[in-house]
Design a protein around this motif. Structure first.
Motif, PDB file in Angstrom:
ATOM      1  N   ASP A   1       4.517  15.116 -13.493  1.00  0.00           N
ATOM      2  CA  ASP A   1       3.137  15.269 -13.048  1.00  0.00           C
ATOM      3  C   ASP A   1       3.062  15.285 -11.520  1.00  0.00           C
ATOM      4  OD1 ASP A   1       0.418  14.992 -12.435  1.00  0.00           O
ATOM      5  OD2 ASP A   1       0.049  13.823 -14.247  1.00  0.00           O
ATOM      6  N   THR A   2       2.963  16.466 -10.954  1.00  0.00           N
ATOM      7  CA  THR A   2       2.923  16.612  -9.496  1.00  0.00           C
ATOM      8  C   THR A   2       1.728  15.885  -8.897  1.00  0.00           C
ATOM      9  OG1 THR A   2       4.115  18.695  -9.601  1.00  0.00           O
ATOM     10  CG2 THR A   2       2.839  18.288  -7.610  1.00  0.00           C
ATOM     11  N   GLU A   3       0.604  15.904  -9.573  1.00  0.00           N
ATOM     12  CA  GLU A   3      -0.587  15.204  -9.076  1.00  0.00           C
ATOM     13  C   GLU A   3      -0.305  13.708  -8.900  1.00  0.00           C
ATOM     14  OE1 GLU A   3      -4.142  14.787  -7.400  1.00  0.00           O
ATOM     15  OE2 GLU A   3      -3.358  16.720  -8.072  1.00  0.00           O
ATOM     16  N   LYS A   4       0.364  13.097  -9.866  1.00  0.00           N
ATOM     17  CA  LYS A   4       0.707  11.679  -9.754  1.00  0.00           C
ATOM     18  C   LYS A   4       1.711  11.442  -8.625  1.00  0.00           C
ATOM     19  CE  LYS A   4      -0.173  10.351 -14.528  1.00  0.00           C
ATOM     20  NZ  LYS A   4       0.447   9.884 -15.785  1.00  0.00           N
ATOM     21  N   MET A   5       2.634  12.363  -8.447  1.00  0.00           N
ATOM     22  CA  MET A   5       3.609  12.238  -7.361  1.00  0.00           C
ATOM     23  C   MET A   5       2.895  12.259  -6.007  1.00  0.00           C
ATOM     24  SD  MET A   5       6.555  12.063  -8.799  1.00  0.00           S
ATOM     25  CE  MET A   5       7.271  12.492 -10.383  1.00  0.00           C
ATOM     26  N   LEU A   6       1.958  13.171  -5.854  1.00  0.00           N
ATOM     27  CA  LEU A   6       1.210  13.270  -4.594  1.00  0.00           C
ATOM     28  C   LEU A   6       0.336  12.037  -4.372  1.00  0.00           C
ATOM     29  CD1 LEU A   6       0.293  17.057  -4.746  1.00  0.00           C
ATOM     30  CD2 LEU A   6       2.083  15.967  -3.355  1.00  0.00           C
ATOM     31  N   GLN A   7      -0.228  11.502  -5.448  1.00  0.00           N
ATOM     32  CA  GLN A   7      -1.018  10.277  -5.345  1.00  0.00           C
ATOM     33  C   GLN A   7      -0.131   9.115  -4.903  1.00  0.00           C
ATOM     34  OE1 GLN A   7      -2.959   9.169  -8.987  1.00  0.00           O
ATOM     35  NE2 GLN A   7      -4.147   7.550  -8.017  1.00  0.00           N
ATOM     36  N   ALA A   8       1.064   9.023  -5.465  1.00  0.00           N
ATOM     37  CA  ALA A   8       2.002   7.969  -5.074  1.00  0.00           C
ATOM     38  C   ALA A   8       2.382   8.103  -3.601  1.00  0.00           C
ATOM     39  CB  ALA A   8       3.247   8.021  -5.954  1.00  0.00           C
ATOM     40  N   GLU A   9       2.523   9.339  -3.135  1.00  0.00           N
ATOM     41  CA  GLU A   9       2.855   9.584  -1.725  1.00  0.00           C
ATOM     42  C   GLU A   9       1.792   9.001  -0.798  1.00  0.00           C
ATOM     43  OE1 GLU A   9       4.718  10.562   1.593  1.00  0.00           O
ATOM     44  OE2 GLU A   9       5.626  10.940  -0.343  1.00  0.00           O
ATOM     45  N   LYS A  10       0.548   9.032  -1.205  1.00  0.00           N
ATOM     46  CA  LYS A  10      -0.562   8.551  -0.378  1.00  0.00           C
ATOM     47  C   LYS A  10      -0.806   7.047  -0.518  1.00  0.00           C
ATOM     48  CE  LYS A  10      -2.944  12.941  -0.907  1.00  0.00           C
ATOM     49  NZ  LYS A  10      -4.075  13.624  -1.526  1.00  0.00           N
ATOM     50  N   THR A  11      -0.099   6.389  -1.410  1.00  0.00           N
ATOM     51  CA  THR A  11      -0.324   4.972  -1.679  1.00  0.00           C
ATOM     52  C   THR A  11       0.654   4.133  -0.862  1.00  0.00           C
ATOM     53  OG1 THR A  11      -1.016   5.567  -3.916  1.00  0.00           O
ATOM     54  CG2 THR A  11      -0.501   3.256  -3.518  1.00  0.00           C
ATOM     55  N   PRO A  12       0.162   3.380   0.116  1.00  0.00           N
ATOM     56  CA  PRO A  12       1.039   2.678   1.062  1.00  0.00           C
ATOM     57  C   PRO A  12       2.010   1.675   0.427  1.00  0.00           C
ATOM     58  CG  PRO A  12      -1.257   2.564   1.776  1.00  0.00           C
ATOM     59  CD  PRO A  12      -1.245   3.188   0.422  1.00  0.00           C
ATOM     60  N   PHE A  13       1.605   0.979  -0.615  1.00  0.00           N
ATOM     61  CA  PHE A  13       2.480  -0.050  -1.168  1.00  0.00           C
ATOM     62  C   PHE A  13       3.563   0.503  -2.096  1.00  0.00           C
ATOM     63  CE2 PHE A  13      -1.177   0.081  -4.047  1.00  0.00           C
ATOM     64  CZ  PHE A  13      -0.554   0.186  -5.289  1.00  0.00           C
ATOM     65  N   ILE A  14       3.532   1.787  -2.377  1.00  0.00           N
ATOM     66  CA  ILE A  14       4.587   2.410  -3.180  1.00  0.00           C
ATOM     67  C   ILE A  14       5.681   2.888  -2.230  1.00  0.00           C
ATOM     68  CG2 ILE A  14       5.171   4.377  -4.654  1.00  0.00           C
ATOM     69  CD1 ILE A  14       2.398   4.140  -5.898  1.00  0.00           C
ATOM     70  N   SER A  15       6.886   2.374  -2.427  1.00  0.00           N
ATOM     71  CA  SER A  15       7.992   2.751  -1.531  1.00  0.00           C
ATOM     72  C   SER A  15       8.958   3.732  -2.188  1.00  0.00           C
ATOM     73  CB  SER A  15       8.755   1.515  -1.075  1.00  0.00           C
ATOM     74  OG  SER A  15       9.313   0.843  -2.189  1.00  0.00           O
ATOM     75  N   GLY A  16       8.897   3.826  -3.512  1.00  0.00           N
ATOM     76  CA  GLY A  16       9.814   4.722  -4.208  1.00  0.00           C
ATOM     77  C   GLY A  16       9.131   5.457  -5.342  1.00  0.00           C
TER      78      GLY A  16
END
Length: 78
Positions: free
Chosen positions: A4-19
Motif C-alpha cells: 500500500d503506497t498510500e500507507k508508505m507515504l503516510q509512514a514517511e510523514k510520521t515523525p515517530f516512525i523510523s523504519g
C-alpha cells in the motif's frame, strides 16, 4: 503495510516512525520513493536466490527471511 503506497507515504510523514517494512515486490518497484525517504527500509520476505541478489544490490537496512543461512551464503558469493 503490504503493498500500500498510500500507507508508505503516510509512514514517511510520521515523525515517530523510523523504519518501514514493505513486502519485497513493493520495495523493488518503488525505488523513487525509497531514494527520497528519510526512513530505514527492512524488506520482508523472500526465499528465492534471484530476488535476494536484487535486494543485496539495493541494500535495504534489513531483510526478513525464513532462511537466514541461505541468505548469508548468497551474500558471501557476491
Amino acid at each position: 503495510m503490504e503493498n500500500d503506497t498510500e500507507k508508505m507515504l503516510q509512514a514517511e510523514k510520521t515523525p515517530f516512525i523510523s523504519g518501514i517494512h514493505p513486502n519485497v515486490s513493493w520495495f523493488l518497484k518503488n525505488a523513487e520513493i525509497i531514494e527520497k525517504s528519510t526512513k530505514k527500509f527492512r524488506v520482508w520476505r523472500t526465499e528465492d536466490d534471484q530476488t535476494l541478489f536484487k535486494l543485496f544490490k539495493e541494500n535495504p537496512e534489513g531483510i526478513f527471511t525464513n532462511d537466514p543461512k541461505k541468505a548469508i551464503e548468497l551474500k558471501k558469493r557476491m
